[in-house]
Design a protein around this motif. Structure first.
Motif, PDB file in Angstrom:
ATOM      1  N   LEU A  77     -45.647  99.379  29.139  1.00 44.84           N
ATOM      2  CA  LEU A  77     -45.014 100.254  28.162  1.00 44.84           C
ATOM      3  C   LEU A  77     -43.706  99.653  27.656  1.00 44.84           C
ATOM      4  O   LEU A  77     -43.357  99.795  26.476  1.00 44.84           O
ATOM      5  N   ALA A  78     -42.980  98.963  28.538  1.00 41.12           N
ATOM      6  CA  ALA A  78     -41.696  98.369  28.176  1.00 41.12           C
ATOM      7  C   ALA A  78     -41.844  97.067  27.400  1.00 41.12           C
ATOM      8  O   ALA A  78     -40.848  96.533  26.900  1.00 41.12           O
ATOM      9  N   GLY A  79     -43.067  96.539  27.308  1.00 42.31           N
ATOM     10  CA  GLY A  79     -43.285  95.325  26.519  1.00 42.31           C
ATOM     11  C   GLY A  79     -43.258  94.039  27.307  1.00 42.31           C
ATOM     12  O   GLY A  79     -43.088  92.954  26.726  1.00 42.31           O
ATOM     13  N   ALA A  80     -43.427  94.096  28.629  1.00 42.18           N
ATOM     14  CA  ALA A  80     -43.456  92.866  29.427  1.00 42.18           C
ATOM     15  C   ALA A  80     -44.591  91.959  28.952  1.00 42.18           C
ATOM     16  O   ALA A  80     -45.693  92.422  28.629  1.00 42.18           O
ATOM     17  N   ALA A  81     -44.329  90.676  28.922  1.00 45.26           N
ATOM     18  CA  ALA A  81     -45.323  89.708  28.447  1.00 45.26           C
ATOM     19  C   ALA A  81     -46.301  89.317  29.539  1.00 45.26           C
ATOM     20  O   ALA A  81     -47.473  89.050  29.266  1.00 45.26           O
ATOM     21  N   ARG A  82     -45.817  89.260  30.764  1.00 47.15           N
ATOM     22  CA  ARG A  82     -46.652  88.842  31.888  1.00 47.15           C
ATOM     23  C   ARG A  82     -46.448  89.828  33.031  1.00 47.15           C
ATOM     24  O   ARG A  82     -45.315  90.030  33.484  1.00 47.15           O
ATOM     25  N   ILE A  83     -47.536  90.453  33.472  1.00 49.09           N
ATOM     26  CA  ILE A  83     -47.465  91.452  34.536  1.00 49.09           C
ATOM     27  C   ILE A  83     -48.426  91.022  35.630  1.00 49.09           C
ATOM     28  O   ILE A  83     -49.642  91.009  35.434  1.00 49.09           O
ATOM     29  N   ILE A  84     -47.868  90.674  36.785  1.00 49.30           N
ATOM     30  CA  ILE A  84     -48.647  90.128  37.901  1.00 49.30           C
ATOM     31  C   ILE A  84     -48.772  91.197  38.973  1.00 49.30           C
ATOM     32  O   ILE A  84     -47.769  91.635  39.546  1.00 49.30           O
ATOM     33  N   ALA A  85     -49.984  91.629  39.238  1.00 52.12           N
ATOM     34  CA  ALA A  85     -50.243  92.647  40.258  1.00 52.12           C
ATOM     35  C   ALA A  85     -50.652  91.966  41.552  1.00 52.12           C
ATOM     36  O   ALA A  85     -51.523  91.090  41.553  1.00 52.12           O
TER      37      ALA A  85
END
Length: 361
Positions: free
Chosen positions: A201-209
């Motif tokens: 939602l905040a616009g992060a480009a890379r989200i690693i779970a």
């Protein structure tokens, strides 16, 4: 006239929960009675049952709830009978040093209802997080009620009352995730999954779970993770660094709250990056880090309590995003159950089979 309703209590440490008749008094000054429509089954309720929070048994469990205001006490102006509300466990005082500095999300004197709900024999109950919403109705401080769009699904909206708000807030409010950032989330249950959603939602480009359960990683991908790491099969820190050009993530969120996961978060962040602890540790846990590393890596080490949220600000905004189709709160509702299904729901939660079981009343 006091109400008699059904509610779920934890009678003693590690004893099975049971459905009892609960007496809900008329609201006093500053209080409200809310007819509960839904309430999520949260790990915090299990901690209460297990004695991990206090020994003030019996507890009236449940706190992640939505409902309709039925009665209000003297002096209540913020809500009125008929309002659809999400319950929160931090009614701000408006008078402490945090509130007076314009930071009510950090209020140091939050409060709950003064009166106690009881069993029919007069035994006083301790409501979980001052709410006690595994019940057909509950008594709270009026400031614990946040009015939101009544067209929202109660099962989804109520989850903002605790875990989902904690996760979204840990990314947006505490972590300050912004457009183009890289984020790693360690632990992808309900709170971690919400941190993934908040980062997107905040616009992060890379989200690693990061998790040890492939089911949770699959859900994290659905919620917006761009990459997943099974830390039972590979080193989490090495994997996060490899996925961020060798540098580490701008923000790393520990949604587990254990010394080993916090250490992973600390070393998986970039120089001058931010670590956010939103997973709740137990009292005996300790961590040791080289002080030179704390100094040399710079950045910020933060704790996120309730996602640093201000319910009056955040709940209506997030419900509006949900109603617009921009925030998939429905994805967190794994199943709906009745009041007598909570003990089994605890087992499924502990096994990692669900993000949230939601009691529907």
């Amino acid at each position: 006239m006091a109400l008699e309703v059904r509610g779920v209590i934890a009678p003693g440490k590690d004893e099975p929960v049971r459905v009892e008749t609960i007496v809900v008094p008329d609201p006093g000054p500053g209080e409200a009675v809310v007819r509960v429509r839904t309430c999520g089954v949260c790990h915090t309720d299990l901690h209460y049952k297990q004695g991990g929070i206090s020994d003030d048994y019996p507890f009236l469990l449940g706190h992640e709830a939505a409902g309709v205001v039925e009665l209000v006490g003297e002096g209540v102006t913020e809500v009125a009978p008929g309002d659809f509300v999400i319950l929160n466990w931090r009614a701000v005082c408006g008078r402490c040093r945090a509130c007076l500095r314009g930071r009510p999300q950090y209020c140091f004197s939050t409060h709950n209802a003064r009166q106690r709900m009881t069993l029919k024999d007069g035994t006083e109950l301790s409501p979980a997080l001052g709410i006690g919403a595994f019940a057909e109705a509950t008594l709270v401080a009026a400031g614990q009620c946040t009015k939101v769009d009544p067209e929202a699904s109660p099962a989804a909206a109520g989850l903002l009352g605790c875990g989902v708000m904690a996760g979204i807030g840990s990314a947006i409010n505490t972590g300050g995730v912004g457009r183009g950032d890289s984020v790693a989330v360690i632990g992808c249950g309900g709170v971690g999954g919400a941190a993934v959603l908040g980062s997107r939602l905040a616009g992060a480009a890379r989200i690693i779970a990061v998790d040890i359960d492939e089911r949770k990683l699959a859900t994290a991908r659905q919620l917006g993770a761009t990459h997943t790491v099974n830390s039972a099969q590979t080193d989490a820190v090495d994997a996060i660094r490899e996925l961020t050009g060798g540098f580490g993530a701008d923000v790393v969120i520990d949604a587990v709250g254990r010394p080993e996961t916090y250490r992973q978060a600390f070393y998986a962040r970039d120089l001058a990056g931010t670590v956010v602890l939103v997973g709740v540790p137990t009292p005996e846990m300790r961590i040791e880090l080289p002080l030179l590393d704390v100094f040399g890596r710079g950045g910020a080490l933060k704790s996120s309590w309730y996602g640093d949220c201000l319910p009056s600000r955040d709940f209506p905004m997030l419900v509006d995003l949900y109603r617009q189709g921009r925030l998939d709160l429905d994805a967190f509702v794994s199943e709906t159950i009745a009041l007598d299904g909570i003990e089994a729901a605890f087992d499924r939660m502990h096994a990692g089979d669900v993000l949230r079981s939601v009691v529907v009343l």
